[in-house]
Design an enzyme around this catalytic site. Structure first.
Site, mmCIF file in Angstrom:
data_model
loop_
_atom_site.group_PDB
_atom_site.id
_atom_site.type_symbol
_atom_site.label_atom_id
_atom_site.label_comp_id
_atom_site.label_asym_id
_atom_site.label_seq_id
_atom_site.Cartn_x
_atom_site.Cartn_y
_atom_site.Cartn_z
ATOM 1 N N ASP A 1 -31.987 61.100 11.872
ATOM 2 C CA ASP A 1 -32.009 62.118 10.821
ATOM 3 C C ASP A 1 -33.448 62.443 10.424
ATOM 4 O O ASP A 1 -34.220 61.557 10.087
ATOM 5 C CB ASP A 1 -31.226 61.615 9.610
ATOM 6 C CG ASP A 1 -30.868 62.710 8.620
ATOM 7 O OD1 ASP A 1 -31.560 63.740 8.588
ATOM 8 O OD2 ASP A 1 -29.900 62.514 7.871
ATOM 9 N N HIS B 1 -34.251 64.720 7.895
ATOM 10 C CA HIS B 1 -34.260 65.387 6.596
ATOM 11 C C HIS B 1 -35.118 64.602 5.607
ATOM 12 O O HIS B 1 -34.771 63.497 5.230
ATOM 13 C CB HIS B 1 -32.837 65.526 6.053
ATOM 14 C CG HIS B 1 -31.986 66.432 6.868
ATOM 15 N ND1 HIS B 1 -31.205 65.980 7.895
ATOM 16 C CD2 HIS B 1 -31.801 67.771 6.812
ATOM 17 C CE1 HIS B 1 -30.568 67.001 8.442
ATOM 18 N NE2 HIS B 1 -30.914 68.108 7.799
#
Length: 136
Positions: A14, A16
Site C-alpha cells: 500500500d 497511501h
C-alpha cells in the site's frame, strides 16, 4: 515520565501516505514519540523497529483493502520476537469491498489486534484509546 513510543506505518504494498502523515502529526502533538516507517512496510520492518525503539504500540494502516491479508501473522511475529505485551492497532480500509465493520473488528481481534478502526476514524479517538491502553 518516559515518552511512549508508537511504530506507525502503512503495511504491505500500500502506497497511501496521506492518513499516515496526519496520524503521525496528531500522535506527536498528543505527546507520543512516533517512528513513522512510511508506506509499503513489511511485518518484519514493524517488528524490527518496535524492538529497536522499545515501542509500546504498533499502529498499522491500510487503505488499499488488503490489510487483512497483510496483517495476518503479525501478532505471532511480535510474540516470537519477545513483544508479547505490545499493543497492535489497525485502521483504514482493511478489507476489499464493503464489509460490516463489526465483522472486520472480530477478524482482526482474533488475529491478536487490540484495537481496530474503520475508515474515517478521527485521530482523537485513537489518541483516547492509546491513553487508556497505556494507562496515561
Amino acid at each position: 515520565m518516559t515518552q511512549k513510543v508508537i511504530i506507525l506505518g502503512v503495511i504491505g504494498a500500500d502506497g497511501h501516505a496521506g492518513g499516515n502523515k496526519i496520524l503521525a502529526y496528531a500522535f506527536e502533538e498528543a505527546g507520543f514519540k512516533v517512528i513513522n516507517l512510511g508506506v509499503m512496510t513489511s511485518q518484519k520492518e514493524f517488528v524490527d523497529a518496535a524492538i529497536e525503539a522499545n515501542a509500546q504500540v504498533i499502529a498499522v494502516s491500510s487503505l488499499y483493502g488488503h490489510g487483512e491479508i497483510d496483517c495476518r501473522g503479525l501478532r505471532e511475529k511480535c510474540d516470537e520476537a519477545g513483544l508479547k505485551d505490545i499493543k497492535l492497532y489497525a485502521g483504514g480500509n482493511l478489507v476489499v469491498g464493503k464489509a460490516d465493520f463489526n465483522e472486520v473488528d472480530r477478524v482482526f481481534k482474533e488475529m491478536g489486534f487490540n484495537r481496530v478502526y474503520p475508515p474515517g476514524t478521527p485521530p482523537e479517538t485513537t489518541i483516547a484509546d492509546l491513553k487508556t491502553d497505556l494507562s496515561l
